[in-house]
Scaffold this active site. Structure first.
Site, PDB file in Angstrom:
ATOM      1  N   GLU B  48       0.808  -1.217   0.000  1.00  0.00           N
ATOM      2  CA  GLU B  48       0.000   0.000   0.000  1.00  0.00           C
ATOM      3  C   GLU B  48       0.842   1.268   0.000  1.00  0.00           C
ATOM      4  OE1 GLU B  48      -0.594  -2.614   2.005  1.00  0.00           O
ATOM      5  OE2 GLU B  48      -2.465  -3.344   1.133  1.00  0.00           O
ATOM      6  N   PHE B  76      -3.440   2.377   6.799  1.00  0.00           N
ATOM      7  CA  PHE B  76      -2.471   2.708   7.850  1.00  0.00           C
ATOM      8  C   PHE B  76      -1.059   2.298   7.429  1.00  0.00           C
ATOM      9  CE2 PHE B  76      -6.427   2.265  10.513  1.00  0.00           C
ATOM     10  CZ  PHE B  76      -6.580   3.629  10.694  1.00  0.00           C
ATOM     11  N   HIS B 117      -9.219  -5.145  10.786  1.00  0.00           N
ATOM     12  CA  HIS B 117      -9.873  -4.946   9.492  1.00  0.00           C
ATOM     13  C   HIS B 117     -11.051  -3.995   9.554  1.00  0.00           C
ATOM     14  CE1 HIS B 117      -7.404  -8.053   7.782  1.00  0.00           C
ATOM     15  NE2 HIS B 117      -8.087  -8.093   6.659  1.00  0.00           N
TER      16      HIS B 117
END
Lengths: 319, 323
Positions: B48, B76, B117
């Site tokens: 990410e 995050f 999650h």
């Protein structure tokens, strides 16, 4: 690359940076400054090999990259001093220089964060199909960050036209790289099966030759390439505030490297007398420093501009 | 019943209209790859931080990327790029660059995947200068906000509740008449009513609309306001939408400290839109999401709790009207 003009460019960066350090010691530089002294051959050698439209991405030690990319020195200095007329309006300071006109995409003060950003620019270049590469500079410490690994694996899989120039000066802030890593930058990229070339980073002609070949391979569909330039800082990693930090590197190591200064290496190969040129660059640098010091402060009203394109109405600022 | 999900057309329309728009995705969407090509539908590894950085690099060089990050929880991992890079480069460069990129991902609701999650961090994200934080409360508003995001010149994060894609998504209360583009920073009137105003965001929009139906059965006519975006936060718009001299209930799944609802509450009181005695907040508990539905339920506002809060917080006001 003309060696004489390369020497001139390197000398310009050296005197500029020594000027910045003097100004910092007088308390005139807000925040931190990361001098580029000693590494000039890397920026100058590499950027003499880029095409004018190719993007350059840098990190907090960015003054040399900006100047070698063609940014106006006086505007760079005004930015570093936080004065009116700075390259980025006083919002970047020393560590975050960006210059769209000269294709400096920007610089980041977070180690390795520039690598994925440059890879994105390389993806744009690939989609544009114009045969341009993107050049990103990083220190050897950056290759230990997670984002570097992610980026290199993606860039390799996507065959992105990206040249990673690793300025391996052996130190990560005040920590010797050898103490905190088990592989040298070349071994890391060899493990990723990336094409790389190792070069004497204090020899501007060697750097230029290696960068020219590496960029040609990138542009030619070869994908990501890595240039590891071994070099050394003449000064400390960074200075915050008016008091320069004490030397922290072993004296023998420092002596060995300083004896191979990139300016001396280049000057030794130039037969012409450099006295006049040196005086000329020194006078130019002194003049631009004087002009930058004479500049006023930026307009405080600009502090809130440029957060979004759409303006304050959509910032949602509490009123 | 077989109505196609409005998000599909929103994404396809944008990809068709904007040749410079790419999509980064960790899950292959074969129909889109076939239609728009693998060059634009870029398949990415689980990385990410690099994905957001690359999207920024593309945005800075004149393109736009829709980053499909799968789950907002994974954002995050990319927080450096979001907070230090994506939202600062325009400002740091003195306005030389703009950063048109969009991140979308699943937030929280109905999946019971646990603390790593299940996140709906719009309050946290709303504090990042320069970032638009869209929190759609219905399938049409999701499509409408995404349509705007994909033409917006600045970075946008869209927090998509999994409930908007659940098998029964078409049964969700739908305050938006169409999937047309929706402006940022403009709250919507999801339901008219005269006795009190409930202000909702994300998953609490459907909950408040269902609670309003329940309240109607008890003679209480509740108005529901959908914030739609946590940033920009439509403070003045909401102030204009509350019912004068009637109570206001702010309902949020996020916990109270530093939330968009506490921000809004202060504004409503300071501007005199509502008196301090007639405003209350019903928020989530500051607890990580447990997997057990039985443990999760008491931590979030649900229809029962909203009805209960509406009736009890303002009992004197409502009794006055409904003796």
């Amino acid at each position: 690359m003309d060696l004489l003009s390369a020497y001139r460019a390197m000398l310009g960066i050296r005197l500029f940076e020594e000027g910045v350090l003097r100004l910092a010691e007088q308390g005139l530089v807000p925040g931190a400054t990361h001098p580029y002294t000693g590494q000039e051959a890397v920026a100058v050698g590499v950027l003499a090999a880029r095409r004018p439209q190719e993007w350059v991405v840098s990190f907090y030690r960015c003054h040399g990259h900006a100047l070698a990319a063609g940014s106006p020195p006086e505007r760079v200095l005004r930015e570093i001093l936080g004065r009116d007329g700075g390259l980025c309006g006083g919002k970047s300071g020393s560590m975050h220089l960006a210059d769209r006109a000269n294709r400096l995409l920007g610089s980041t003060s977070i180690v390795a964060a520039q690598l994925p950003i440059a890879a994105g620019a390389a993806m744009s270049a690939k989609l544009d199909g114009t045969g341009q590469a993107v050049i990103v500079f990083c220190g050897d410490g950056a290759l230990g960050a997670g984002g570097a690994y992610e980026t290199l694996t993606i860039a390799a899989a996507q065959r992105l036209p990206l040249l990673v120039v690793c300025e391996d000066n052996g130190w990560q802030d005040r920590t010797a790289s050898a103490l905190v890593r088990h592989l040298a930058p070349t071994e890391l990229v060899r493990g990723l099966r990336l094409p790389y070339v190792e070069v004497d980073g204090n020899d501007v002609e060697a750097v230029h030759g290696a960068a020219t070949a590496a960029l040609a391979a990138c542009r030619d569909g070869g994908g990501v390439g890595v240039l590891v330039a071994h070099t050394y800082l003449r000064h400390f990693h960074s200075q915050l505030g008016p008091r320069p930090p004490a030397e922290y590197r072993p004296a023998a190591e420092r002596e060995r490297w300083l004896a191979r200064d990139p300016l001396t290496v280049a000057a030794d190969r130039i037969t012409a007398d450099l006295t006049a040129l040196r005086a000329e660059v020194a006078a130019e640098t002194d003049a631009l420093i004087r002009r930058a010091l004479d500049a006023g402060e930026p307009d405080p009203a600009t502090a809130t501009t440029g957060v979004t394109v759409t303006g304050d109405a959509l910032i949602g600022a509490a009123r | 019943m077989s109505r196609p999900h409005p998000i599909g057309a929103a994404v396809r329309d944008a990809l068709t209209a904007q040749p410079d728009l790419s999509m980064f995705c960790t899950y292959q969407q074969d129909d889109l790859v076939a239609r728009y090509g693998a060059d634009r539908m870029v398949r990415m590894p689980i990385a990410e931080n690099a994905m957001l950085g690359m999207a920024l690099g593309m945005a800075l060089t004149g393109r736009r990327v829709l980053v499909s990050i799968a789950r907002i929880a994974f954002l995050f991992s990319a927080f450096d790029q979001l907070v230090n890079q994506v939202t600062t480069w325009r400002y740091m460069s003195g306005g030389q660059f703009s950063v048109p990129l969009v991140v979308r991902g699943f937030s929280r609701g109905g999946e019971h995947l646990g603390a790593q999650h299940e996140h709906a961090p719009y309050g946290l994200l709303s504090r990042i200068p320069g970032l638009v934080v869209a929190v759609p409360g219905s399938p049409n508003s999701l499509a409408g906000l995404l349509r705007t995001a994909l033409t917006h010149p600045d970075p946008v994060v869209v927090l998509e509740s999994p409930l908007l894609f659940a098998p029964d998504w078409a049964d969700l209360p739908e305050p938006e008449p169409s999937p047309a583009a929706l402006p940022f920073g403009v709250a919507g009137l999801a339901r008219t009513g005269t006795d009190l105003t409930m202000v909702a965001i994300g998953n609490t929009v459907a909950a408040c609309l269902r609670a309003a139906d329940r309240l109607a059965g008890q003679g209480v006519d509740a108005r529901v306001v959908d914030l739609r975006t946590a940033a920009p936060l439509d403070r003045d718009g909401v102030a204009a939408m509350v019912v004068p001299d009637r109570p206001v209930l702010l309902v949020d799944e996020e916990s109270r400290a530093g939330s968009v609802m506490t921000d809004l509450a202060l504004h409503l009181v300071q501007t005199g839109a509502v008196s301090p005695g007639r405003i209350d907040l019903l928020t989530g508990a500051p607890v990580p999401a447990p997997v057990s539905p039985t443990l999760l339920a008491p931590l979030l506002p649900d229809v029962d709790r909203i009805v209960d809060a509406a009736l009890h917080s303002f009992a004197p006001d409502l009794r006055r009207k409904n003796p």
